[in-house]
Design an enzyme around this catalytic site. Sequence first.
Site, PDB file in Angstrom:
ATOM      1  N   THR A 161      41.542  42.944  41.433  1.00 15.32           N
ATOM      2  CA  THR A 161      41.636  42.492  40.045  1.00 15.32           C
ATOM      3  C   THR A 161      41.944  40.999  39.987  1.00 15.32           C
ATOM      4  O   THR A 161      42.596  40.443  40.873  1.00 15.32           O
ATOM      5  CB  THR A 161      42.747  43.242  39.283  1.00 15.32           C
ATOM      6  OG1 THR A 161      43.944  43.252  40.091  1.00 15.32           O
ATOM      7  CG2 THR A 161      42.355  44.666  38.941  1.00 15.32           C
ATOM      8  N   ARG A 162      41.485  40.354  38.889  1.00 15.62           N
ATOM      9  CA  ARG A 162      41.811  38.959  38.595  1.00 15.62           C
ATOM     10  C   ARG A 162      42.064  38.817  37.097  1.00 15.62           C
ATOM     11  O   ARG A 162      41.358  39.408  36.279  1.00 15.62           O
ATOM     12  CB  ARG A 162      40.656  38.021  38.980  1.00 15.62           C
ATOM     13  CG  ARG A 162      40.460  37.835  40.466  1.00 15.62           C
ATOM     14  CD  ARG A 162      41.600  36.990  41.066  1.00 15.62           C
ATOM     15  NE  ARG A 162      41.335  36.638  42.450  1.00 15.62           N
ATOM     16  CZ  ARG A 162      41.560  37.395  43.498  1.00 15.62           C
ATOM     17  NH1 ARG A 162      42.049  38.617  43.316  1.00 15.62           N
ATOM     18  NH2 ARG A 162      41.298  36.989  44.715  1.00 15.62           N
ATOM     19  N   LYS A 218      38.299  33.665  36.867  1.00 14.97           N
ATOM     20  CA  LYS A 218      37.912  33.919  35.482  1.00 14.97           C
ATOM     21  C   LYS A 218      36.758  33.031  35.028  1.00 14.97           C
ATOM     22  O   LYS A 218      36.074  33.323  34.050  1.00 14.97           O
ATOM     23  CB  LYS A 218      39.123  33.743  34.558  1.00 14.97           C
ATOM     24  CG  LYS A 218      39.737  32.356  34.626  1.00 14.97           C
ATOM     25  CD  LYS A 218      41.022  32.240  33.804  1.00 14.97           C
ATOM     26  CE  LYS A 218      42.166  33.001  34.421  1.00 14.97           C
ATOM     27  NZ  LYS A 218      42.601  32.472  35.744  1.00 14.97           N
ATOM     28  N   LYS A 226      49.510  46.833  41.187  1.00 17.93           N
ATOM     29  CA  LYS A 226      49.490  45.514  41.818  1.00 17.93           C
ATOM     30  C   LYS A 226      50.452  44.545  41.133  1.00 17.93           C
ATOM     31  O   LYS A 226      50.475  44.429  39.909  1.00 17.93           O
ATOM     32  CB  LYS A 226      48.067  44.959  41.772  1.00 17.93           C
ATOM     33  CG  LYS A 226      47.884  43.605  42.437  1.00 17.93           C
ATOM     34  CD  LYS A 226      46.410  43.177  42.334  1.00 17.93           C
ATOM     35  CE  LYS A 226      46.198  41.768  42.824  1.00 17.93           C
ATOM     36  NZ  LYS A 226      44.777  41.351  42.643  1.00 17.93           N
ATOM     37  N   HIS A 231      51.424  31.683  43.556  1.00 17.68           N
ATOM     38  CA  HIS A 231      51.843  30.695  44.550  1.00 17.68           C
ATOM     39  C   HIS A 231      53.179  31.162  45.158  1.00 17.68           C
ATOM     40  O   HIS A 231      54.254  30.853  44.661  1.00 17.68           O
ATOM     41  CB  HIS A 231      52.016  29.291  43.946  1.00 17.68           C
ATOM     42  CG  HIS A 231      50.753  28.666  43.470  1.00 17.68           C
ATOM     43  ND1 HIS A 231      49.753  28.248  44.321  1.00 17.68           N
ATOM     44  CD2 HIS A 231      50.309  28.385  42.225  1.00 17.68           C
ATOM     45  CE1 HIS A 231      48.755  27.726  43.614  1.00 17.68           C
ATOM     46  NE2 HIS A 231      49.062  27.804  42.338  1.00 17.68           N
ATOM     47  N   CYS A 249      45.143  36.678  50.758  1.00 16.14           N
ATOM     48  CA  CYS A 249      43.990  35.865  50.398  1.00 16.14           C
ATOM     49  C   CYS A 249      44.400  34.395  50.504  1.00 16.14           C
ATOM     50  O   CYS A 249      45.493  34.084  50.995  1.00 16.14           O
ATOM     51  CB  CYS A 249      43.467  36.199  49.007  1.00 16.14           C
ATOM     52  SG  CYS A 249      44.595  35.781  47.654  1.00 16.14           S
ATOM     53  N   HIS A 278      38.647  38.576  46.423  1.00 11.99           N
ATOM     54  CA  HIS A 278      38.882  40.006  46.632  1.00 11.99           C
ATOM     55  C   HIS A 278      40.269  40.346  46.084  1.00 11.99           C
ATOM     56  O   HIS A 278      40.922  39.517  45.460  1.00 11.99           O
ATOM     57  CB  HIS A 278      38.797  40.355  48.118  1.00 11.99           C
ATOM     58  CG  HIS A 278      39.827  39.686  48.972  1.00 11.99           C
ATOM     59  ND1 HIS A 278      39.720  38.378  49.356  1.00 11.99           N
ATOM     60  CD2 HIS A 278      40.995  40.127  49.507  1.00 11.99           C
ATOM     61  CE1 HIS A 278      40.772  38.049  50.090  1.00 11.99           C
ATOM     62  NE2 HIS A 278      41.563  39.101  50.190  1.00 11.99           N
TER      63      HIS A 278
END
Length: 389
Positions: free
Chosen positions: A49-50, A355, A271, A276, A321, A46
């Site tokens: 966007t990725r 992806k 965004k 990390h 997430c 979620h």
Amino acid sequence: MSERYDVIVAGLGGMGSSAAYALARRGRRVLGIEQFTPAHALGSSHGATRVVRKAYFEKPDYVPLLVWSYQLWDELSAAAGSQLFTRCGALMMGPPDSEVVAGTLASARHWSLPHEVLDPAALRARYPQFELPAGQLAVFEADAGFALPEATVAANLELAAAAGAELRFSTVVEQLELGPDGVHLVAGGEELQADRVVIATGAWAGRLGGLDDFPITVQRQTVHWFRPLTSVADYAPEKFPVYMWSHPVAPGEPRMELYGFPYQPGDDGVKAALYHDWLETDVDPDTLRRTVSEPEYRTVRQLLARSLPGLAGDCVASSVCMYPGTPDDDFLLGIHPDSAGRVVLAMGFSGHGFKFVPVVGEIVADLVVDGTTRHDIGFLSPERYAVRR
């Protein structure tokens, strides 16, 4: 008598939904089981966007999978009747010897991928939103962009159901055992059987018997939306690419890689996040802290102030997430070595897996149906972590 299926897919996030669709398309009797609701926001699939890119700084071995995934993204968008992958370009930035820049160039050159290397002046001329310091470089990949995770999962689920898959939600897989005639599961209090099972339970991978032998740890990750100080139009996909920016840190300090996306219609901000963020690196997915505090977005805004000053406005939203990852940061994708070919693992996607969603679905279907795949996934084999009993 318990109900029997050709294959049960445990977990219907990005990878599980794709696998369910691919298997149903091949005519298998598929049951997909998800402990939450469809396309939920409690796992790793979620956040609106990725990033999708081919010139992979993490490891060149992934590039052939990405080349094929690009084709499958377009096919999925066509089948869904919705644009799930937008090509707006991507910038990989930082010192020339940083992993982000050097690794991107190594993959691009090894696989002859189209790319451009931009110095600060060239970058400023093309994308004036960025303030790249002297001595740093940007690698631009024109056909990179972003995918829509929630829409992708929803599309895979809808297409899987249309192809004949049975999907159950708000149902927990409580037990999994290998038997002489297949795999036996208990889910939602019901006994189920299948010839094969796919484990795609993300951060909950260690909850099923035997899977805690594989070293997957879960990192809590935060992402944020900032209100631009200029017009949001300056950050629309036609004017602003996705990006990852490696910022130099003192010796011994954690890596600091800023990444972000173009503005999405309907959002209050743009965004951006740290790849990390290193704040909580071994968490329990069931007790994860889902609120975000001011210090967690302050560092991101400070980086924006000196890197993308027009984006350093108020933080208007945040989300949490999880990154379920392995020690080598590579996926666990293949047949469980102690399962006699009956259990396929699709786990440990380490914060860089979305992806690959379409191609992972295809690979999982290959492994379930044929026991092998034409794709080179040897470097992702669960064998590397297997504990023999």
